[in-house]
Design a protein around this motif. Structure first.
Motif, PDB file in Angstrom:
ATOM      1  N   ALA A   1       6.363   6.324  40.163  1.00  0.00           N
ATOM      2  CA  ALA A   1       7.490   6.850  40.946  1.00  0.00           C
ATOM      3  C   ALA A   1       7.324   8.337  41.239  1.00  0.00           C
ATOM      4  O   ALA A   1       7.568   8.797  42.358  1.00  0.00           O
ATOM      5  CB  ALA A   1       8.800   6.602  40.193  1.00  0.00           C
ATOM      6  N   LEU A   2       6.904   9.100  40.242  1.00  0.00           N
ATOM      7  CA  LEU A   2       6.713  10.539  40.449  1.00  0.00           C
ATOM      8  C   LEU A   2       5.561  10.808  41.413  1.00  0.00           C
ATOM      9  O   LEU A   2       5.594  11.762  42.191  1.00  0.00           O
ATOM     10  CB  LEU A   2       6.466  11.227  39.117  1.00  0.00           C
ATOM     11  CG  LEU A   2       7.684  11.310  38.180  1.00  0.00           C
ATOM     12  CD1 LEU A   2       7.288  11.971  36.868  1.00  0.00           C
ATOM     13  CD2 LEU A   2       8.822  12.082  38.834  1.00  0.00           C
ATOM     14  N   GLY A   3       4.529   9.954  41.375  1.00  0.00           N
ATOM     15  CA  GLY A   3       3.426  10.109  42.321  1.00  0.00           C
ATOM     16  C   GLY A   3       3.897   9.892  43.750  1.00  0.00           C
ATOM     17  O   GLY A   3       3.548  10.661  44.659  1.00  0.00           O
ATOM     18  N   ALA A   4       4.681   8.830  43.961  1.00  0.00           N
ATOM     19  CA  ALA A   4       5.210   8.561  45.299  1.00  0.00           C
ATOM     20  C   ALA A   4       6.125   9.691  45.768  1.00  0.00           C
ATOM     21  O   ALA A   4       6.077  10.118  46.928  1.00  0.00           O
ATOM     22  CB  ALA A   4       5.956   7.226  45.296  1.00  0.00           C
ATOM     23  N   ALA A   5       6.957  10.190  44.867  1.00  0.00           N
ATOM     24  CA  ALA A   5       7.854  11.295  45.221  1.00  0.00           C
ATOM     25  C   ALA A   5       7.070  12.560  45.562  1.00  0.00           C
ATOM     26  O   ALA A   5       7.443  13.318  46.464  1.00  0.00           O
ATOM     27  CB  ALA A   5       8.821  11.569  44.067  1.00  0.00           C
ATOM     28  N   SER A   6       5.985  12.784  44.873  1.00  0.00           N
ATOM     29  CA  SER A   6       5.154  13.967  45.136  1.00  0.00           C
ATOM     30  C   SER A   6       4.504  13.886  46.510  1.00  0.00           C
ATOM     31  O   SER A   6       4.423  14.891  47.231  1.00  0.00           O
ATOM     32  CB  SER A   6       4.092  14.112  44.050  1.00  0.00           C
ATOM     33  OG  SER A   6       4.682  14.322  42.784  1.00  0.00           O
ATOM     34  N   VAL A   7       4.015  12.709  46.873  1.00  0.00           N
ATOM     35  CA  VAL A   7       3.420  12.542  48.204  1.00  0.00           C
ATOM     36  C   VAL A   7       4.458  12.798  49.289  1.00  0.00           C
ATOM     37  O   VAL A   7       4.196  13.480  50.287  1.00  0.00           O
ATOM     38  CB  VAL A   7       2.815  11.129  48.340  1.00  0.00           C
ATOM     39  CG1 VAL A   7       2.363  10.872  49.778  1.00  0.00           C
ATOM     40  CG2 VAL A   7       1.648  10.957  47.378  1.00  0.00           C
ATOM     41  N   TYR A   8       5.655  12.286  49.094  1.00  0.00           N
ATOM     42  CA  TYR A   8       6.730  12.505  50.070  1.00  0.00           C
ATOM     43  C   TYR A   8       7.096  13.987  50.153  1.00  0.00           C
ATOM     44  O   TYR A   8       7.266  14.535  51.258  1.00  0.00           O
ATOM     45  CB  TYR A   8       7.951  11.684  49.661  1.00  0.00           C
ATOM     46  CG  TYR A   8       9.159  11.923  50.543  1.00  0.00           C
ATOM     47  CD1 TYR A   8       9.218  11.384  51.826  1.00  0.00           C
ATOM     48  CD2 TYR A   8      10.228  12.686  50.089  1.00  0.00           C
ATOM     49  CE1 TYR A   8      10.324  11.611  52.636  1.00  0.00           C
ATOM     50  CE2 TYR A   8      11.330  12.918  50.887  1.00  0.00           C
ATOM     51  CZ  TYR A   8      11.381  12.371  52.158  1.00  0.00           C
ATOM     52  OH  TYR A   8      12.475  12.593  52.963  1.00  0.00           O
TER      53      TYR A   8
ATOM     54  N   GLY B   1       2.022  11.632  29.179  1.00  0.00           N
ATOM     55  CA  GLY B   1       3.181  12.054  29.967  1.00  0.00           C
ATOM     56  C   GLY B   1       2.983  13.406  30.618  1.00  0.00           C
ATOM     57  O   GLY B   1       3.607  13.718  31.641  1.00  0.00           O
ATOM     58  N   LEU B   2       2.080  14.210  30.026  1.00  0.00           N
ATOM     59  CA  LEU B   2       1.803  15.517  30.635  1.00  0.00           C
ATOM     60  C   LEU B   2       1.138  15.383  31.994  1.00  0.00           C
ATOM     61  O   LEU B   2       1.243  16.269  32.844  1.00  0.00           O
ATOM     62  CB  LEU B   2       0.915  16.352  29.699  1.00  0.00           C
ATOM     63  CG  LEU B   2       1.522  16.731  28.339  1.00  0.00           C
ATOM     64  CD1 LEU B   2       0.478  17.454  27.493  1.00  0.00           C
ATOM     65  CD2 LEU B   2       2.750  17.613  28.540  1.00  0.00           C
ATOM     66  N   LEU B   3       0.429  14.279  32.214  1.00  0.00           N
ATOM     67  CA  LEU B   3      -0.277  14.101  33.475  1.00  0.00           C
ATOM     68  C   LEU B   3       0.660  13.880  34.655  1.00  0.00           C
ATOM     69  O   LEU B   3       0.252  14.042  35.813  1.00  0.00           O
ATOM     70  CB  LEU B   3      -1.241  12.914  33.372  1.00  0.00           C
ATOM     71  CG  LEU B   3      -2.441  13.098  32.435  1.00  0.00           C
ATOM     72  CD1 LEU B   3      -3.287  11.830  32.426  1.00  0.00           C
ATOM     73  CD2 LEU B   3      -3.282  14.285  32.878  1.00  0.00           C
ATOM     74  N   VAL B   4       1.912  13.513  34.403  1.00  0.00           N
ATOM     75  CA  VAL B   4       2.826  13.270  35.520  1.00  0.00           C
ATOM     76  C   VAL B   4       3.126  14.561  36.277  1.00  0.00           C
ATOM     77  O   VAL B   4       3.635  14.520  37.400  1.00  0.00           O
ATOM     78  CB  VAL B   4       4.148  12.641  35.024  1.00  0.00           C
ATOM     79  CG1 VAL B   4       3.874  11.319  34.323  1.00  0.00           C
ATOM     80  CG2 VAL B   4       4.909  13.589  34.103  1.00  0.00           C
ATOM     81  N   PHE B   5       2.807  15.716  35.671  1.00  0.00           N
ATOM     82  CA  PHE B   5       3.027  16.978  36.373  1.00  0.00           C
ATOM     83  C   PHE B   5       1.930  17.258  37.409  1.00  0.00           C
ATOM     84  O   PHE B   5       2.096  18.117  38.266  1.00  0.00           O
ATOM     85  CB  PHE B   5       3.084  18.133  35.376  1.00  0.00           C
ATOM     86  CG  PHE B   5       4.275  18.085  34.472  1.00  0.00           C
ATOM     87  CD1 PHE B   5       5.533  18.440  34.928  1.00  0.00           C
ATOM     88  CD2 PHE B   5       4.152  17.659  33.156  1.00  0.00           C
ATOM     89  CE1 PHE B   5       6.634  18.395  34.103  1.00  0.00           C
ATOM     90  CE2 PHE B   5       5.248  17.610  32.308  1.00  0.00           C
ATOM     91  CZ  PHE B   5       6.496  17.976  32.785  1.00  0.00           C
ATOM     92  N   LEU B   6       0.811  16.565  37.315  1.00  0.00           N
ATOM     93  CA  LEU B   6      -0.280  16.810  38.251  1.00  0.00           C
ATOM     94  C   LEU B   6       0.110  16.528  39.701  1.00  0.00           C
ATOM     95  O   LEU B   6      -0.129  17.375  40.582  1.00  0.00           O
ATOM     96  CB  LEU B   6      -1.500  15.967  37.862  1.00  0.00           C
ATOM     97  CG  LEU B   6      -2.412  16.555  36.775  1.00  0.00           C
ATOM     98  CD1 LEU B   6      -3.534  15.570  36.462  1.00  0.00           C
ATOM     99  CD2 LEU B   6      -3.006  17.876  37.247  1.00  0.00           C
ATOM    100  N   PRO B   7       0.694  15.366  40.024  1.00  0.00           N
ATOM    101  CA  PRO B   7       1.069  15.133  41.430  1.00  0.00           C
ATOM    102  C   PRO B   7       2.093  16.141  41.935  1.00  0.00           C
ATOM    103  O   PRO B   7       2.038  16.555  43.094  1.00  0.00           O
ATOM    104  CB  PRO B   7       1.651  13.714  41.403  1.00  0.00           C
ATOM    105  CG  PRO B   7       1.046  13.078  40.199  1.00  0.00           C
ATOM    106  CD  PRO B   7       0.922  14.174  39.195  1.00  0.00           C
ATOM    107  N   GLY B   8       3.022  16.557  41.073  1.00  0.00           N
ATOM    108  CA  GLY B   8       4.007  17.551  41.491  1.00  0.00           C
ATOM    109  C   GLY B   8       3.364  18.875  41.846  1.00  0.00           C
ATOM    110  O   GLY B   8       3.729  19.527  42.837  1.00  0.00           O
ATOM    111  N   THR B   9       2.381  19.288  41.038  1.00  0.00           N
ATOM    112  CA  THR B   9       1.655  20.524  41.340  1.00  0.00           C
ATOM    113  C   THR B   9       0.872  20.383  42.628  1.00  0.00           C
ATOM    114  O   THR B   9       0.836  21.299  43.455  1.00  0.00           O
ATOM    115  CB  THR B   9       0.712  20.861  40.180  1.00  0.00           C
ATOM    116  OG1 THR B   9       1.462  20.982  38.965  1.00  0.00           O
ATOM    117  CG2 THR B   9      -0.016  22.162  40.445  1.00  0.00           C
ATOM    118  N   ALA B  10       0.242  19.240  42.820  1.00  0.00           N
ATOM    119  CA  ALA B  10      -0.535  19.012  44.039  1.00  0.00           C
ATOM    120  C   ALA B  10       0.350  19.034  45.276  1.00  0.00           C
ATOM    121  O   ALA B  10      -0.058  19.510  46.334  1.00  0.00           O
ATOM    122  CB  ALA B  10      -1.270  17.671  43.940  1.00  0.00           C
ATOM    123  N   SER B  11       1.581  18.531  45.163  1.00  0.00           N
ATOM    124  CA  SER B  11       2.473  18.501  46.327  1.00  0.00           C
ATOM    125  C   SER B  11       2.829  19.902  46.811  1.00  0.00           C
ATOM    126  O   SER B  11       3.164  20.093  47.977  1.00  0.00           O
ATOM    127  CB  SER B  11       3.754  17.743  45.981  1.00  0.00           C
ATOM    128  OG  SER B  11       4.550  18.479  45.052  1.00  0.00           O
TER     129      SER B  11
END
Length: 385
Positions: free
Chosen positions: A117-124, A62-72
Motif C-alpha cells: 500500500a505504501l509503495g502504491a501511495a508513493s508512486v501516486y 519495516g524500515l524498508l517501507v520508507f524507501l518508496p516514500g523517499t523515492a517519491s
C-alpha cells in the motif's frame, strides 16, 4: 528618430536570465538509474545486516517501507515504481522464508500489505509532485515572458541617454509587481517613465499594463510631455472604469515622465511621484520640487499639468526611484537616507549605482525585508560627437 539598443551586463535585472534559470531548474535531473539501484541495494543490505545482528530480521524490514516514500520526493515515476516493487518483493520474500514456523503469520501478512500500500501511495505521490513541478515551471516561464514585454530588460541605450536600473517586486517569487518603468526613443527625444501603481503584487498589474501600453503608444504620437501625461491619465481613468464594472478596485498611479533631447536641459512632469535626484561632480541635488496629482486623479487637480525644466549637463546622472527605496526603514523606524547614500556612491558608474543603492538599502533594514516594490533607475546623458 532615435533607436533603442539593449545591453545585458551581469548585474542587470533581465527577464531572459529568469528564463535561463527556469531552463536550468528544468534541467536538474533526478538521480540516475544506477545511483537509484545502488542506493536501494545499500539500504536493503544495511537493514538485513542489522536484522541478523539484532536477531529481529523480519521486524526490521519495516524500515524498508520508507524507501518508496523517499523515492517519491527525489526520483522519477519509473524509478519510484522500481523502488516500490523492489521493497515489496524483498519484504514478501523475506517474510515467506522466515515464516516456515508459522509463527505470527497475520502480522507478517499485514507487513506485506502495508508495504504494498505504501509503495502504491508513493508512486501516486511522485506522479502528483512531478505534475505540480511542471505546472509551476510553465507558470513561471509565462510570468518571465510577460515581464519581458511589460518591463524591458535593462540597460537601454538611446542616442540621448543610457538607462540602467534594478527592479524587485516585494514578493520575490513573482516577477511582476506594482512598480513600472519604460524608455521610448521618440521623434522629440528620449522619454523615460517610472511609476508606482497603488497596491502591490499581481493586483496592481492591470493598471501597470494600462500605463505602460499608453506610454509606448503616446510617446511616439504626442510632441509635448503635457499631452503625453494627459494620455497616461486617460488610460488610468479608462482602466478604473473597466475595473469598476468587473468589481475590482480602482487605482491611481504616481509617475515621473522625463524628456531628454540634444539640449542641455531636460524636462519633467511629476505626477505625485518621488522627485528625481541629480548627481553631478559628486553633488546630489533635487532639481524638481513641484508635484502634481497622480495619474487617474487629474480631475481633482486645481491647476493643469505643467512641465518643469532643469539643467542636465553632460557627465551628470539622473536617479529615479520609487517610494519602495525612499520609505525603506531600519529596525528603529528611521527612513533610508537616499541623499546621503547617493553622495557616498556618487563616484560609481551609472551601471553600478542602482545595484549599490539596492544592496545598501537591504543592509539598512538589517533583516533584508521590504514592504513595497523597489525600482531604481539611473539616466545618464549619452556623449555626442
Amino acid at each position: 528618430m532615435t533607436g533603442i539598443r539593449r545591453k545585458r551586463p551581469a548585474a542587470a535585472v533581465d527577464a531572459l536570465d529568469a528564463l535561463d534559470a527556469l531552463d536550468a531548474l528544468d534541467a536538474i535531473e533526478p538521480p540516475g538509474n544506477v545511483e537509484t539501484f545502488v542506493g536501494v541495494l545499500s539500504v536493503t543490505v544495511l537493514v538485513e545486516v542489522l536484522g541478523v545482528l539484532s536477531g529481529s530480521e523480519v521486524w526490521l524490514l519495516g524500515l524498508l517501507v520508507f524507501l518508496p516514500g523517499t523515492a517519491s520526493a527525489l526520483c522519477t515515476v519509473q524509478q519510484t515504481k522500481f523502488v516500490a516493487a523492489w521493497t515489496t518483493l524483498f519484504v514478501t520474500f523475506t517474510v515467506v522464508v522466515r515464516a516456515v514456523d508459522g509463527d505470527r503469520w497475520l502480522d507478517r501478512a499485514l507487513l506485506v500489505l502495508l508495504t504494498l500500500a505504501l509503495g502504491a501511495a508513493s508512486v501516486y505521490a511522485c506522479h502528483r509532485r512531478i505534475g505540480r513541478e511542471h505546472e509551476m515551471l510553465r507558470l513561471r516561464s509565462t510570468a518571465a515572458a510577460m515581464q519581458r514585454h511589460i518591463l524591458h530588460p535593462l540597460p537601454l541605450l538611446t542616442d540621448d541617454v543610457l538607462v540602467n536600473g534594478v527592479y524587485e517586486p516585494v514578493q520575490e517569487d513573482r516577477l511582476v509587481g506594482g512598480d513600472i518603468y519604460d524608455v521610448v526613443a521618440s521623434p522629440w527625444g528620449t522619454r523615460v517613465l517610472i511609476g508606482d501603481v497603488q497596491g502591490k503584487g499581481l493586483a496592481a498589474v492591470g493598471a501597470a499594463f494600462a500605463v505602460i501600453g499608453a506610454f509606448r503608444e503616446a510617446a511616439h504620437r504626442e510632441p509635448t510631455l503635457t499631452a503625453l501625461v494627459d494620455a497616461l491619465d486617460a488610460a488610468v481613468v479608462r482602466h478604473n472604469s473597466y475595473a469598476e464594472q468587473t468589481g475590482d478596485d480602482e487605482r491611481f498611479v504616481t509617475a515621473l515622465v522625463v524628456g531628454v533631447d540634444a539640449h542641455a536641459e531636460a524636462q519633467v512632469v511629476n505626477c505625485g511621484h518621488v522627485p528625481p535626484r541629480l548627481v553631478h561632480d559628486g553633488v546630489v541635488s533635487t532639481p524638481v520640487l513641484d508635484t502634481g496629482v497622480p495619474l487617474g486623479l487629474a480631475e481633482l487637480a486645481v491647476e493643469p499639468t505643467t512641465v518643469q525644466w532643469f539643467a542636465f549637463p553632460a557627465g551628470s546622472t539622473l536617479v529615479l526611484t520609487t517610494d519602495g527605496l525612499t520609505e525603506t526603514r531600519a529596525a528603529d523606524g528611521a527612513f533610508y537616507p537616499v541623499d546621503d547614500r547617493l553622495t557616498k556612491y556618487a563616484d560609481l558608474l551609472p551601471t553600478e549605482l542602482p545595484q549599490a543603492l539596492h544592496d545598501d538599502s537591504r543592509a539598512f533594514t538589517r533583516d533584508g525585508r521590504r514592504h513595497d516594490d523597489v525600482a531604481v533607475l539611473t539616466v545618464r546623458r549619452s556623449p555626442r560627437s
